[in-house]
Design a protein around this motif. Structure first.
Motif, PDB file in Angstrom:
ATOM      1  N   PRO A 281      94.075 -25.303 -10.055  1.00  0.00           N
ATOM      2  CA  PRO A 281      95.204 -24.612 -10.683  1.00  0.00           C
ATOM      3  C   PRO A 281      96.405 -25.495 -10.976  1.00  0.00           C
ATOM      4  CG  PRO A 281      95.030 -24.010  -8.361  1.00  0.00           C
ATOM      5  CD  PRO A 281      93.802 -24.786  -8.702  1.00  0.00           C
ATOM      6  N   ARG A 282      96.628 -26.533 -10.183  1.00  0.00           N
ATOM      7  CA  ARG A 282      97.815 -27.378 -10.345  1.00  0.00           C
ATOM      8  C   ARG A 282      97.415 -28.848 -10.224  1.00  0.00           C
ATOM      9  NH1 ARG A 282      98.577 -23.385  -7.050  1.00  0.00           N
ATOM     10  NH2 ARG A 282      98.199 -24.729  -5.235  1.00  0.00           N
ATOM     11  N   ARG A 283      98.235 -29.718 -10.856  1.00  0.00           N
ATOM     12  CA  ARG A 283      97.990 -31.159 -10.810  1.00  0.00           C
ATOM     13  C   ARG A 283      96.552 -31.482 -11.201  1.00  0.00           C
ATOM     14  NH1 ARG A 283     101.247 -33.105  -5.319  1.00  0.00           N
ATOM     15  NH2 ARG A 283     103.247 -32.145  -5.867  1.00  0.00           N
ATOM     16  N   ALA A 284      96.129 -30.879 -12.291  1.00  0.00           N
ATOM     17  CA  ALA A 284      94.744 -31.023 -12.726  1.00  0.00           C
ATOM     18  C   ALA A 284      94.502 -32.298 -13.526  1.00  0.00           C
ATOM     19  CB  ALA A 284      94.327 -29.804 -13.559  1.00  0.00           C
ATOM     20  N   LEU A 285      95.541 -32.785 -14.233  1.00  0.00           N
ATOM     21  CA  LEU A 285      95.393 -33.949 -15.099  1.00  0.00           C
ATOM     22  C   LEU A 285      96.057 -35.142 -14.419  1.00  0.00           C
ATOM     23  CD1 LEU A 285      94.301 -34.818 -17.891  1.00  0.00           C
ATOM     24  CD2 LEU A 285      96.570 -34.337 -18.820  1.00  0.00           C
ATOM     25  N   GLN A 286      95.244 -36.187 -14.137  1.00  0.00           N
ATOM     26  CA  GLN A 286      95.748 -37.302 -13.351  1.00  0.00           C
ATOM     27  C   GLN A 286      95.286 -38.636 -13.917  1.00  0.00           C
ATOM     28  OE1 GLN A 286      94.110 -36.023  -9.524  1.00  0.00           O
ATOM     29  NE2 GLN A 286      96.177 -35.541  -8.831  1.00  0.00           N
ATOM     30  N   LEU A 287      96.138 -39.651 -13.742  1.00  0.00           N
ATOM     31  CA  LEU A 287      95.796 -41.037 -14.059  1.00  0.00           C
ATOM     32  C   LEU A 287      95.609 -41.809 -12.758  1.00  0.00           C
ATOM     33  CD1 LEU A 287      98.146 -42.122 -16.998  1.00  0.00           C
ATOM     34  CD2 LEU A 287      95.658 -41.997 -17.043  1.00  0.00           C
ATOM     35  N   TRP A 288      94.581 -42.657 -12.742  1.00  0.00           N
ATOM     36  CA  TRP A 288      94.235 -43.436 -11.558  1.00  0.00           C
ATOM     37  C   TRP A 288      94.188 -44.922 -11.907  1.00  0.00           C
ATOM     38  CZ3 TRP A 288      92.660 -40.719  -6.965  1.00  0.00           C
ATOM     39  CH2 TRP A 288      92.556 -39.327  -7.138  1.00  0.00           C
ATOM     40  N   ASP A 289      94.386 -45.760 -10.898  1.00  0.00           N
ATOM     41  CA  ASP A 289      94.231 -47.201 -11.038  1.00  0.00           C
ATOM     42  C   ASP A 289      92.805 -47.556 -10.634  1.00  0.00           C
ATOM     43  OD1 ASP A 289      94.196 -50.033 -10.561  1.00  0.00           O
ATOM     44  OD2 ASP A 289      96.372 -50.000 -10.380  1.00  0.00           O
ATOM     45  N   LEU A 290      92.022 -48.054 -11.574  1.00  0.00           N
ATOM     46  CA  LEU A 290      90.623 -48.373 -11.312  1.00  0.00           C
ATOM     47  C   LEU A 290      90.490 -49.504 -10.287  1.00  0.00           C
ATOM     48  CD1 LEU A 290      87.619 -47.990 -12.034  1.00  0.00           C
ATOM     49  CD2 LEU A 290      87.956 -49.574 -13.930  1.00  0.00           C
ATOM     50  N   ARG A 291      91.448 -50.438 -10.272  1.00  0.00           N
ATOM     51  CA  ARG A 291      91.352 -51.587  -9.369  1.00  0.00           C
ATOM     52  C   ARG A 291      91.558 -51.188  -7.917  1.00  0.00           C
ATOM     53  NH1 ARG A 291      96.029 -54.567 -12.536  1.00  0.00           N
ATOM     54  NH2 ARG A 291      96.739 -52.412 -12.263  1.00  0.00           N
ATOM     55  N   LEU A 299      99.957 -35.966 -14.506  1.00  0.00           N
ATOM     56  CA  LEU A 299     100.453 -35.695 -15.851  1.00  0.00           C
ATOM     57  C   LEU A 299     100.767 -34.207 -15.987  1.00  0.00           C
ATOM     58  CD1 LEU A 299      97.968 -37.906 -17.908  1.00  0.00           C
ATOM     59  CD2 LEU A 299     100.258 -38.477 -17.088  1.00  0.00           C
ATOM     60  N   PRO A 300     101.897 -33.870 -16.596  1.00  0.00           N
ATOM     61  CA  PRO A 300     102.352 -32.469 -16.639  1.00  0.00           C
ATOM     62  C   PRO A 300     101.624 -31.645 -17.692  1.00  0.00           C
ATOM     63  CG  PRO A 300     103.920 -33.870 -17.788  1.00  0.00           C
ATOM     64  CD  PRO A 300     102.878 -34.795 -17.222  1.00  0.00           C
ATOM     65  N   PHE A 301     100.399 -31.262 -17.416  1.00  0.00           N
ATOM     66  CA  PHE A 301      99.662 -30.419 -18.357  1.00  0.00           C
ATOM     67  C   PHE A 301     100.301 -29.028 -18.395  1.00  0.00           C
ATOM     68  CE2 PHE A 301      96.224 -27.730 -19.889  1.00  0.00           C
ATOM     69  CZ  PHE A 301      95.760 -28.480 -20.955  1.00  0.00           C
ATOM     70  N   PRO A 302     100.411 -28.426 -19.595  1.00  0.00           N
ATOM     71  CA  PRO A 302     101.180 -27.174 -19.735  1.00  0.00           C
ATOM     72  C   PRO A 302     100.424 -25.928 -19.285  1.00  0.00           C
ATOM     73  CG  PRO A 302     100.292 -27.810 -21.864  1.00  0.00           C
ATOM     74  CD  PRO A 302      99.943 -28.932 -20.908  1.00  0.00           C
ATOM     75  N   GLY A 303     100.189 -25.804 -17.986  1.00  0.00           N
ATOM     76  CA  GLY A 303      99.565 -24.586 -17.467  1.00  0.00           C
ATOM     77  C   GLY A 303     100.612 -23.585 -17.028  1.00  0.00           C
ATOM     78  N   SER A 304     100.290 -22.311 -17.115  1.00  0.00           N
ATOM     79  CA  SER A 304     101.244 -21.270 -16.711  1.00  0.00           C
ATOM     80  C   SER A 304     101.098 -20.996 -15.213  1.00  0.00           C
ATOM     81  CB  SER A 304     100.983 -19.989 -17.500  1.00  0.00           C
ATOM     82  OG  SER A 304      99.773 -19.384 -17.075  1.00  0.00           O
ATOM     83  N   VAL A 322      96.824 -38.725 -24.474  1.00  0.00           N
ATOM     84  CA  VAL A 322      95.596 -38.204 -23.887  1.00  0.00           C
ATOM     85  C   VAL A 322      95.388 -36.776 -24.367  1.00  0.00           C
ATOM     86  CG1 VAL A 322      95.804 -39.671 -21.851  1.00  0.00           C
ATOM     87  CG2 VAL A 322      96.710 -37.340 -21.779  1.00  0.00           C
ATOM     88  N   MET A 323      94.158 -36.306 -24.252  1.00  0.00           N
ATOM     89  CA  MET A 323      93.820 -34.942 -24.638  1.00  0.00           C
ATOM     90  C   MET A 323      93.068 -34.287 -23.488  1.00  0.00           C
ATOM     91  SD  MET A 323      91.421 -33.642 -27.784  1.00  0.00           S
ATOM     92  CE  MET A 323      91.321 -31.902 -28.240  1.00  0.00           C
ATOM     93  N   ALA A 324      93.354 -33.022 -23.222  1.00  0.00           N
ATOM     94  CA  ALA A 324      92.666 -32.293 -22.166  1.00  0.00           C
ATOM     95  C   ALA A 324      92.604 -30.818 -22.530  1.00  0.00           C
ATOM     96  CB  ALA A 324      93.365 -32.487 -20.822  1.00  0.00           C
ATOM     97  N   GLY A 325      91.610 -30.145 -21.983  1.00  0.00           N
ATOM     98  CA  GLY A 325      91.473 -28.707 -22.250  1.00  0.00           C
ATOM     99  C   GLY A 325      90.672 -28.031 -21.161  1.00  0.00           C
ATOM    100  N   GLY A 326      90.852 -26.712 -21.090  1.00  0.00           N
ATOM    101  CA  GLY A 326      90.135 -25.948 -20.072  1.00  0.00           C
ATOM    102  C   GLY A 326      90.324 -24.464 -20.228  1.00  0.00           C
ATOM    103  N   SER A 327      90.151 -23.768 -19.110  1.00  0.00           N
ATOM    104  CA  SER A 327      90.188 -22.311 -19.145  1.00  0.00           C
ATOM    105  C   SER A 327      91.532 -21.736 -18.741  1.00  0.00           C
ATOM    106  CB  SER A 327      89.103 -21.737 -18.222  1.00  0.00           C
ATOM    107  OG  SER A 327      89.321 -22.154 -16.881  1.00  0.00           O
ATOM    108  N   GLY A 328      92.429 -22.569 -18.204  1.00  0.00           N
ATOM    109  CA  GLY A 328      93.734 -22.050 -17.802  1.00  0.00           C
ATOM    110  C   GLY A 328      94.597 -21.678 -18.985  1.00  0.00           C
ATOM    111  N   THR A 329      94.734 -22.600 -19.959  1.00  0.00           N
ATOM    112  CA  THR A 329      95.551 -22.336 -21.138  1.00  0.00           C
ATOM    113  C   THR A 329      94.735 -21.818 -22.309  1.00  0.00           C
ATOM    114  OG1 THR A 329      95.273 -24.618 -21.901  1.00  0.00           O
ATOM    115  CG2 THR A 329      97.179 -24.156 -20.517  1.00  0.00           C
ATOM    116  N   CYS A 330      93.420 -21.709 -22.122  1.00  0.00           N
ATOM    117  CA  CYS A 330      92.521 -21.291 -23.214  1.00  0.00           C
ATOM    118  C   CYS A 330      92.725 -22.170 -24.452  1.00  0.00           C
ATOM    119  CB  CYS A 330      92.728 -19.823 -23.558  1.00  0.00           C
ATOM    120  SG  CYS A 330      92.089 -18.716 -22.294  1.00  0.00           S
ATOM    121  N   GLY A 331      92.636 -23.473 -24.258  1.00  0.00           N
ATOM    122  CA  GLY A 331      92.766 -24.389 -25.366  1.00  0.00           C
ATOM    123  C   GLY A 331      92.875 -25.813 -24.884  1.00  0.00           C
TER     124      GLY A 331
END
Length: 367
Positions: A281-291, A299-304, A322-331
């Motif tokens: 539900p929260r903090r779903a979109l994240q960037l990681w350091d591969l090293r 990343l602040p994805f616009p979920g309600s 970046v681009m992301a999508g799922g079922s929370g925002t329906c898009g």
């Protein structure tokens, strides 16, 4: 000292892992039944300018192509752009693959693996070097390799008792890999289409321990080769981890990102950055350091607050977008990593976005 598998910044849900996974599967099934339209969006700014200026973000999104699907398609399960971005392949629930011209938005070839095969196409990927070759994997464990000029499969492989959820081709075109329900990772020679190695999952019935370097403990939903490090690839699934592998190493993961709950094509990699989209539900979109395998940025994805974020897919686009999508925002939404600016071009408010396509070159995205 600190563990090399350091804790992530992901706030876990209070629900048990089994409950979250079953909910994700149920909502995904509902989403796929509703996805009766494929949307391709053109970004106004030139992709070369995105990359050159780094911090650029498309000021607007124009001329969306809306490709209506047949009512018997049973929804979109997978998407893949051709290496040059000129074609888009969509895998459907009825076992077919539809090609779309991304410039005109017009549908092209429609491919079926065979007259009696109607299982969902859960992963599609264009060959990186062989023009006109497309790979499609199904929920029945079948891999169909198509020659687009001849409009027919040139090879068919079967993984018995497996449900393939993810497939990708190595960037030098020498190999492709699959993963899914049985948790094993299979590597194939793309020249001969022969299986040459299986990275086996731990067998808990035989007393195998689940360690950071072992395989996944639950089913895998994402697999992604590194765009420049030709031997590296990443996998993720229901066990709240993303594993980093080297296809030259016969056994054992080379690293682990601890936290992402992956329920779709929610992993992408660019340079030393890994992007993950989790079904949480929260903090779903994240960037990681591969090293370091540490979480670098939420990343602040616009979920309600009421619907949450709940991402299935995540992709790097051009520059810092970046681009992301799922079922929370329906898009699906485009998001600028540096500024947090958001554009919501695809399926906004209509249907959950199981699959989204884009790429580092992309001035077009789809979902």
């Amino acid at each position: 000292g600190a563990s090399p598998w350091g804790a992530s910044g992901l706030r876990s849900s209070h629900q048990p892992r089994e409950v979250r996974s079953s909910m994700a599967q149920r909502r995904l099934a509902e989403a796929l039944q509703l996805s009766q339209e494929l949307v391709i969006v053109e970004c106004c700014q030139e992709p070369a300018k995105w990359v050159e200026e780094g911090s650029c973000f498309p000021t607007s999104l124009t001329a969306p192509h809306r490709v209506s699907l047949r009512k018997d398609s049973h929804g979109i399960y997978s998407l893949s752009f051709a290496p040059d971005g000129g074609q888009l392949a969509a895998g459907f629930g009825n076992g077919s693959v539809q090609l779309v011209d991304t410039v005109t938005g017009l549908p092209g070839l429609s491919l079926f693996p065979g007259p009696h095969v109607r299982h969902a196409i859960t992963a599609v990927s264009f060959h990186r070097l062989k023009a006109g070759v497309l790979l499609a994997a199904g929920a029945d464990g079948t891999i169909s390799i198509y020659s687009l000029p001849s409009q027919s499969p040139v090879a068919s492989l079967t993984e018995k008792e497996n449900e393939i959820n993810a497939l990708d081709v190595c960037r030098d075109g020498s190999a492709f890999a699959t993963a899914g329900k049985d948790r094993h990772i299979r590597l194939y020679d793309s020249h001969t289409n022969q299986l040459f190695h299986i990275m086996e999952a731990p067998d808990f019935m035989a007393g195998d321990e689940f360690l950071p370097h072992s395989g996944h403990s639950r089913r895998i939903f994402a697999l992604c080769f590194h765009p420049t490090e030709l031997h590296l690839f990443l996998t993720g699934g229901w066990d709240n981890s993303v594993k980093v592998w080297d296809k030259r190493v016969k056994k054992g993961a080379q690293g682990m990102l601890n936290g992402p709950h992956i329920c779709g094509p929610g992993i992408d990699v660019k340079g030393d950055q890994v992007l993950t989209g989790s079904w949480v539900p929260r903090r779903a979109l994240q960037l990681w350091d591969l090293r370091t395998t540490r979480m670098w940025q939420n990343l602040p994805f616009p979920g309600s607050p009421t619907q949450g974020e709940f991402l299935y897919s995540a992709r790097f686009c051009a520059g810092d977008v970046v681009m992301a999508g799922g079922s929370g925002t329906c898009g699906a939404s485009l998001l600028h990593v540096g500024t947090g600016q958001v554009r919501s071009p695809v399926g906004e408010g209509g249907w959950p976005a199981k699959a989204a396509g884009g790429g580092p070159w992309a001035s077009r995205v789809a979902g």
